[in-house]
Write an enzyme that holds these catalytic residues in place. Structure first.
Site, PDB file in Angstrom:
ATOM      1  N   LEU A   2       8.617  -5.329 -15.148  1.00  0.00           N
ATOM      2  CA  LEU A   2       9.103  -3.957 -15.185  1.00  0.00           C
ATOM      3  C   LEU A   2      10.390  -3.973 -14.372  1.00  0.00           C
ATOM      4  O   LEU A   2      10.361  -4.158 -13.150  1.00  0.00           O
ATOM      5  CB  LEU A   2       8.070  -3.005 -14.591  1.00  0.00           C
ATOM      6  CG  LEU A   2       8.281  -1.502 -14.763  1.00  0.00           C
ATOM      7  CD1 LEU A   2       8.319  -1.110 -16.230  1.00  0.00           C
ATOM      8  CD2 LEU A   2       7.192  -0.723 -14.043  1.00  0.00           C
TER       9      LEU A   2
ATOM     10  N   GLY B 270       6.920  -6.580  -6.780  1.00  0.00           N
ATOM     11  CA  GLY B 270       7.254  -5.688  -5.686  1.00  0.00           C
ATOM     12  C   GLY B 270       8.743  -5.477  -5.551  1.00  0.00           C
ATOM     13  O   GLY B 270       9.530  -5.786  -6.441  1.00  0.00           O
ATOM     14  N   GLU B 271       9.122  -4.950  -4.406  1.00  0.00           N
ATOM     15  CA  GLU B 271      10.523  -4.730  -4.081  1.00  0.00           C
ATOM     16  C   GLU B 271      10.732  -5.062  -2.605  1.00  0.00           C
ATOM     17  O   GLU B 271       9.954  -4.631  -1.752  1.00  0.00           O
ATOM     18  CB  GLU B 271      10.932  -3.264  -4.309  1.00  0.00           C
ATOM     19  CG  GLU B 271      10.636  -2.721  -5.695  1.00  0.00           C
ATOM     20  CD  GLU B 271      11.506  -3.314  -6.781  1.00  0.00           C
ATOM     21  OE1 GLU B 271      12.547  -3.927  -6.448  1.00  0.00           O
ATOM     22  OE2 GLU B 271      11.138  -3.178  -7.960  1.00  0.00           O
TER      23      GLU B 271
ATOM     24  N   SER C 282       6.825   8.517  -2.593  1.00  0.00           N
ATOM     25  CA  SER C 282       5.661   9.317  -2.226  1.00  0.00           C
ATOM     26  C   SER C 282       5.413   9.186  -0.727  1.00  0.00           C
ATOM     27  O   SER C 282       6.017   8.354  -0.048  1.00  0.00           O
ATOM     28  CB  SER C 282       4.444   8.848  -3.032  1.00  0.00           C
ATOM     29  OG  SER C 282       3.375   9.762  -2.906  1.00  0.00           O
TER      30      SER C 282
ATOM     31  N   ASP D  89      16.508  -9.234  -6.031  1.00  0.00           N
ATOM     32  CA  ASP D  89      15.850  -9.509  -4.761  1.00  0.00           C
ATOM     33  C   ASP D  89      14.931 -10.722  -4.823  1.00  0.00           C
ATOM     34  O   ASP D  89      14.539 -11.263  -3.795  1.00  0.00           O
ATOM     35  CB  ASP D  89      15.080  -8.285  -4.262  1.00  0.00           C
ATOM     36  CG  ASP D  89      14.090  -7.736  -5.284  1.00  0.00           C
ATOM     37  OD1 ASP D  89      14.206  -8.070  -6.472  1.00  0.00           O
ATOM     38  OD2 ASP D  89      13.211  -6.955  -4.890  1.00  0.00           O
TER      39      ASP D  89
ATOM     40  N   CYS E 283       5.913  -5.412 -11.088  1.00  0.00           N
ATOM     41  CA  CYS E 283       5.532  -6.223 -12.230  1.00  0.00           C
ATOM     42  C   CYS E 283       4.086  -6.664 -12.075  1.00  0.00           C
ATOM     43  O   CYS E 283       3.384  -6.229 -11.178  1.00  0.00           O
ATOM     44  CB  CYS E 283       6.444  -7.442 -12.328  1.00  0.00           C
ATOM     45  SG  CYS E 283       8.207  -7.040 -12.200  1.00  0.00           S
TER      46      CYS E 283
END
Length: 642
Positions: free
Chosen positions: A52, A81-82, A372, A106, A2
């Protein structure tokens, strides 16, 4: 993934300043089109958020309020983030601390961990993040950024307070509120011209900085940020014990497999980028174990010999993935540059970011998250330049006077003569010759092109402290350490974040995981560089995971035919026009830049990277300083889930 923005005021004007936040949020609408424009404020603080959504899509809205049972709205959180171990953290917090959660996301795990464990909780987070936690009781703001710098966090402090956010554009929109200026930083300009990126914590604007990777900051109204480093990567090299090689290779494979599994956690479809190298192929091969319908993406160019498309397609077929290719031509390449530079915030002169932008654009049509291979080279010793200390080892035995004489001799040898470069580099210490995986200009060319050149602002200004903390280390480990703090977070991760988020696509990097690093940091040099190859231990660990045709290929990523295009009709005229119209005469000697362009076209010297460095800056200056370039930024509308 986000975009967050906030303003901690010095005078209690938070609620009033909330009215100005739509502009700051709109600047980064691409980072969160699912739920744009979320705000929260009290007297001291304004928070803004564009979401997002990937996990707990129907809930976990931000700014998020959370608190312990006795004070359920104590904290306000904005979080980009995650955190991949959030399920384990939630379970531990509930069992050990009695934490109560109201969502399945999270974000609550992050703020609850901070409440019960304090600032030390940051070190327990396994993921990528930049977040802000406001404690309404102590009136204290806590900012933090992930260990490797995967997610950005910009800051500007002035008499009116401190602004912070995921994008520099949003900070520029709030500079008047904090009382900051828009002057450019000549030191940062010189650093950029030499390195091809602006090193942390600098930005090209003097009054805007970045919270460095692995750091957190504490603020109260009217105070400057108190910054503390919580993570410093240390290469704790341990030689293999007899018979321990295979155990170490198995350990690498196991921890990487676990990291990929954690990075696959999402309530949306996860795909993977795939070039022709071992890093992205390993990630995709592990990812397909968790998603048999995995889609992989690559990009190539309309020029033979500059494409990894065929190898990537062969790799995708070997692992059983559906594969999608985006081919980019020079006209499309050139037309996208202003838009790409706008998304970058500060210039990055790595041409690979252009194909990354296009492959992200293509991927976003099919998935919302991609994996990636960034970080493998820095952790496992993947750059060919890391072999240099081995080739220059005989020079280490020479007395200082003889090494200096070798340098003087190299200066008298004509350019292009075999051995000249070896003598020149052998005459210097590691600290003198190496300051990361990029250098556009040597001192002589920099002096000719950059007005106001200051030699004390070059590489030693950026790397001196890093070398001081690694004195006595193995030279290859020292080079890796330099790259973790310079090239990785200044170039690799900036382009990864900016180019994917420009397309509202989340990129996850399983190699840059604390537990993967804990294994990689112990590898001795002969397990990084051996048998004429790089990343030796990683290649051994992946023998049963990646296809054989990839196992020993060099890393090429998404190579760009920039040298050819700048010399030919594809980009030469665009470059000449950009130089002519740029209002940067006070920064660059444009006659010298044009001479470099002519020299390049004549084929006498390859000036492509130096020219690209200047050209990208000129486009940036046209957008953010002159206002003479106005990129076309489309408002993209995406569904919440794919």
């Amino acid at each position: 993934m986000c975009g967050l923005v906030g303003l901690l005021t010095s005078d209690g004007s938070g609620r009033r300043l909330r009215e100005g936040f739509p502009t700051a949020l709109h600047c980064m609408r691409h980072r969160g089109p699912d739920e744009p424009g979320g705000t929260w404020s009290d007297d001291d603080l304004v928070l803004g958020f564009n979401r997002l959504a990937f996990i707990d899509i129907e809930h976990s809205h931000q700014p998020l309020r959370w608190g312990p049972p006795e004070s359920p709205d104590r904290y306000a959180l904005t979080y980009n983030g995650e955190v991949y171990n959030y399920l384990e953290l939630r379970a531990q917090l509930a069992a050990d601390e009695g934490a109560v959660f109201h969502t399945e996301g999270d974000g609550e795990a992050v703020v609850a961990a901070f409440h019960y464990w304090g600032p030390g909780a940051v070190a327990r987070l396994r993921g990528m993040f930049a977040f802000a936690i406001w404690d309404t009781e102590t009136r204290t703001l806590f900012l933090a950024r992930d260990p490797f710098g995967i997610k950005p966090l910009f800051m500007a402090t002035g008499p009116g307070g401190t602004a912070f956010g995921s994008e520099k554009k949003s900070i520029l929109a709030l500079l008047d509120s904090v009382g900051g200026g828009r002057d450019l930083d000549p030191r940062a300009i010189e650093h950029y011209t030499v390195l091809q990126y602006v090193p942390e914590p600098e930005t090209l604007h003097r009054d805007i900085t970045r919270l460095e990777s692995g750091c957190h900051a504490t603020l109260t109204p009217g105070s400057a940020p108190r910054i503390q480093r919580y993570f410093t990567p240390q290469f704790d090299i341990r030689p293999f014990t007899s018979g321990g090689e295979q155990r170490r290779y198995d350990e690498i494979a196991e921890v990487l497999s676990d990291s990929v599994a954690k990075h696959m956690r999402a309530d949306v479809t996860v795909g993977s980028f795939l070039s022709g190298g071992i890093d992205s192929t390993a990630i995709a091969a592990l990812a397909i174990r968790h998603n048999p319908d995995l889609i992989t993406f690559t990009t190539g160019f309309e020029r033979e010999g500059y494409s990894e498309v065929d190898v990537a397609a062969e790799s995708a077929a070997a692992i059983g993935a559906r594969h999608i290719v985006k081919v980019v031509g020079p006209a499309e390449f050139a037309s996208a540059i202003p838009e790409i530079v706008w998304y970058l915030d500060d210039p990055v002169a790595d041409p690979a970011l252009v194909p990354l932008y296009f492959v992200a654009q293509e991927a976003r049509k099919h998935v919302k998250v991609v994996l990636s291979g960034e970080g493998a080279d820095e952790l496992f010793g993947g750059y060919t330049i890391y072999r240099e200390p081995l080739s220059l080892k005989p020079f280490d035995r020479l007395p200082g006077g003889l090494r200096s004489a070798a340098g003087r001799l190299s200066a008298r040898i004509p350019e292009g003569t075999r051995g000249k470069s070896l003598l020149h580099r052998g005459s210097m210490t590691l600290e003198e010759r190496y300051y990361g995986n990029a250098r556009s200009f040597d001192d002589a060319r920099l002096r000719a092109v950059l007005r106001g050149y200051r030699p004390e602002w070059t590489h030693t200004d950026v790397t001196a402290d890093l070398y001081a903390t690694t004195r006595g280390w193995d030279p290859v480990a020292r080079m890796q350490h330099i790259d973790l703090f310079t090239w990785l977070r200044g170039d690799i991760l900036v382009k990864a974040d900016k180019m994917t988020m420009a397309n509202s696509l989340e990129l996850r990097v399983p190699f840059l995981d604390p537990e993967v690093f804990e294994v990689a940091q112990r590898l001795p040099t002969d397990q990084k560089l051996a048998h004429g190859t790089t990343k030796y231990a990683l290649r051994r660990a992946l023998e049963q995971i990646v296809p054989g045709h990839v196992l020993h290929r060099k890393k090429l990523g998404f190579p760009v035919p920039l040298r050819h295009w700048l010399a030919g009709t594809e980009l030469h005229d665009w470059a000449r026009e950009t130089i002519a119209h740029s209002q940067t005469d006070q920064i660059f000697d444009k006659a010298a830049v044009l001479a470099m362009l002519d020299e390049h076209r004549a084929g006498t010297v390859d000036n492509s990277r130096r020219l690209w460095t200047v050209l990208v800056f000129m486009v940036w200056h046209g957008i953010f300083v002159e206002g003479s370039i106005t990129p076309t930024i489309a408002d993209r509308e995406y569904p919440v889930t794919l």
